[in-house]
Write a protein that holds these residues in place. Structure first.
Motif, PDB file in Angstrom:
ATOM      1  N   ALA A 140       0.849  -1.197   0.000  1.00 51.75           N
ATOM      2  CA  ALA A 140       0.000   0.000   0.000  1.00 51.75           C
ATOM      3  C   ALA A 140       0.883   1.245   0.000  1.00 51.75           C
ATOM      4  CB  ALA A 140      -0.913  -0.015   1.224  1.00 51.75           C
ATOM      5  N   GLY A 141       0.475   2.222  -0.782  1.00 54.79           N
ATOM      6  CA  GLY A 141       1.177   3.504  -0.773  1.00 54.79           C
ATOM      7  C   GLY A 141       2.358   3.598  -1.722  1.00 54.79           C
ATOM      8  N   THR A 142       2.635   2.538  -2.501  1.00 53.98           N
ATOM      9  CA  THR A 142       3.784   2.592  -3.429  1.00 53.98           C
ATOM     10  C   THR A 142       3.307   2.989  -4.823  1.00 53.98           C
ATOM     11  OG1 THR A 142       3.540   0.216  -3.780  1.00 53.98           O
ATOM     12  CG2 THR A 142       5.182   0.920  -2.162  1.00 53.98           C
ATOM     13  N   ARG A 143       2.660   4.116  -4.887  1.00 50.75           N
ATOM     14  CA  ARG A 143       2.042   4.532  -6.138  1.00 50.75           C
ATOM     15  C   ARG A 143       3.063   4.776  -7.240  1.00 50.75           C
ATOM     16  NH1 ARG A 143      -2.255   9.545  -6.872  1.00 50.75           N
ATOM     17  NH2 ARG A 143      -2.028   9.776  -9.134  1.00 50.75           N
ATOM     18  N   ARG A 144       4.206   5.400  -6.917  1.00 48.30           N
ATOM     19  CA  ARG A 144       5.182   5.735  -7.960  1.00 48.30           C
ATOM     20  C   ARG A 144       5.686   4.476  -8.653  1.00 48.30           C
ATOM     21  NH1 ARG A 144      10.691   6.230  -8.326  1.00 48.30           N
ATOM     22  NH2 ARG A 144      10.990   5.868  -6.092  1.00 48.30           N
ATOM     23  N   HIS A 145       6.059   3.464  -7.884  1.00 43.55           N
ATOM     24  CA  HIS A 145       6.556   2.227  -8.479  1.00 43.55           C
ATOM     25  C   HIS A 145       5.453   1.524  -9.281  1.00 43.55           C
ATOM     26  CE1 HIS A 145      10.328   2.632  -6.451  1.00 43.55           C
ATOM     27  NE2 HIS A 145       9.768   2.626  -5.256  1.00 43.55           N
ATOM     28  N   ALA A 146       4.232   1.600  -8.756  1.00 41.25           N
ATOM     29  CA  ALA A 146       3.116   0.988  -9.471  1.00 41.25           C
ATOM     30  C   ALA A 146       2.875   1.691 -10.800  1.00 41.25           C
ATOM     31  CB  ALA A 146       1.853   1.033  -8.611  1.00 41.25           C
ATOM     32  N   GLU A 147       2.946   3.019 -10.804  1.00 39.58           N
ATOM     33  CA  GLU A 147       2.748   3.773 -12.043  1.00 39.58           C
ATOM     34  C   GLU A 147       3.840   3.452 -13.061  1.00 39.58           C
ATOM     35  OE1 GLU A 147       2.565   7.758 -10.573  1.00 39.58           O
ATOM     36  OE2 GLU A 147       0.354   7.752 -10.441  1.00 39.58           O
ATOM     37  N   GLU A 148       5.073   3.256 -12.575  1.00 39.19           N
ATOM     38  CA  GLU A 148       6.166   2.900 -13.480  1.00 39.19           C
ATOM     39  C   GLU A 148       5.924   1.533 -14.101  1.00 39.19           C
ATOM     40  OE1 GLU A 148       9.578   3.160 -10.994  1.00 39.19           O
ATOM     41  OE2 GLU A 148       9.709   5.361 -11.088  1.00 39.19           O
TER      42      GLU A 148
END
Length: 292
Positions: A140-148
């Motif tokens: 949860a909260g790892t939006r930047r890595h998920a977006e990449e």
């Protein structure tokens, strides 16, 4: 056609004879009077067989259009080309949800469209993919890595599914419910895949799994059975026309069965757990199709 029909199991160039699970099936086919062997999908001799069974075609995601064209060209294929076209795009889950099947909560993330990220741990997986390649689990909260990661999938030309990770999988795994010719055959459990230390096998085509025998609970079997019914109805066919189906079921935090995947194209069927009886059932059904 003779009383000894030719039945070919379709693999791919990296796994021309599958992962070893079908050895018992080859023996059962031979005992059923079939001339049985493997073939790499796309090879011309697949067009001459009395039946071709999709088994280890696990590189199709990089050449899906070519794969589906080949499926259409094979005179007698199981499961057939229409099933493969629908089932090799994971948006089929949303089709089943529309028909009342409870699925793991799923959001379709298409290129250029905003994504509403879950507040909990979540998974991103490509809509076109096999063997868990391209699937990744995020805290949860790892939006930047998920977006990449999502951008990488989009750049390859595929949309993706975003799903909250079901923590019950860590405790109980996924229950695989296998049907042959529409009838319940056997069940087993697959341990969690998207964990640190989980690797693709030597072929690079599928994630290694921890598999264990299990007798599925009645509610899971009923859920899987209804899922096959709904899928067959959606495809406009009798469920018995599906030579095989594997229904992967997990439980919600409240304990309710949820569909994770419905595998109708090239799943491992766990003959190590179904054993010779499962192989005999499939061999008989295959021979009947080949001779029809």
């Amino acid at each position: 056609m003779t009383d000894s029909p030719t039945v070919l199991l379709a693999g791919c160039a990296a796994l021309p004879r599958g992962d070893g699970d079908e050895e018992v099936l080859l023996a059962a086919l031979a005992d059923a009077g079939c001339i049985a062997d493997w073939v790499v999908w796309g090879e011309p001799r697949s067009l001459q067989a009395d039946l071709v069974i999709l088994r280890a075609t696990w590189d199709y995601d990089s050449r899906r259009d070519e794969f589906l064209q080949w499926c259409e060209a094979v005179p007698r294929l199981r499961n057939d080309a229409a099933v493969a076209r629908w089932n090799t795009d994971k948006t089929y889950l949303l089709d089943l949800q529309e028909r009342g099947v409870s699925i793991v909560p799923t959001v379709l993330a298409e290129p250029g469209q905003p994504v509403e990220w879950p507040d909990t741990e979540f998974v991103i997986k490509p809509t076109i993919g096999a063997g868990s390649r391209g699937a990744q689990r995020f805290p949860a909260g790892t939006r930047r890595h998920a977006e990449e990661h999502l951008a990488t999938l989009h750049a390859k030309g595929t949309s993706a599914l975003v799903q909250p990770y079901q923590s019950t999988v860590d405790r109980h795994g996924e229950t695989a419910v296998v049907f042959i010719a529409g009838e319940l055959s056997h069940t087993y459990v697959k341990g969690p895949l998207l964990v640190p230390g989980a690797w693709l096998d030597g072929s690079g085509l599928f994630a290694t799994e921890t598999l264990m025998p299990v007798e599925a609970t009645p509610d899971v079997v009923r859920f899987a059975d209804r899922t096959v019914d709904v899928a067959a109805d959606l495809l406009g066919m009798d469920r018995g026309e599906l030579l095989y189906a594997r229904v992967d079921v997990v439980r919600s935090d409240e304990g309710e069965p949820l569909l994770l995947e419905l595998e109708l194209t090239e799943p491992s069927l766990g003959f190590a757990f179904g054993g010779r009886p499962a192989a005999d059932r499939m061999a008989k059904a295959a021979r009947d199709i080949a001779l029809s």
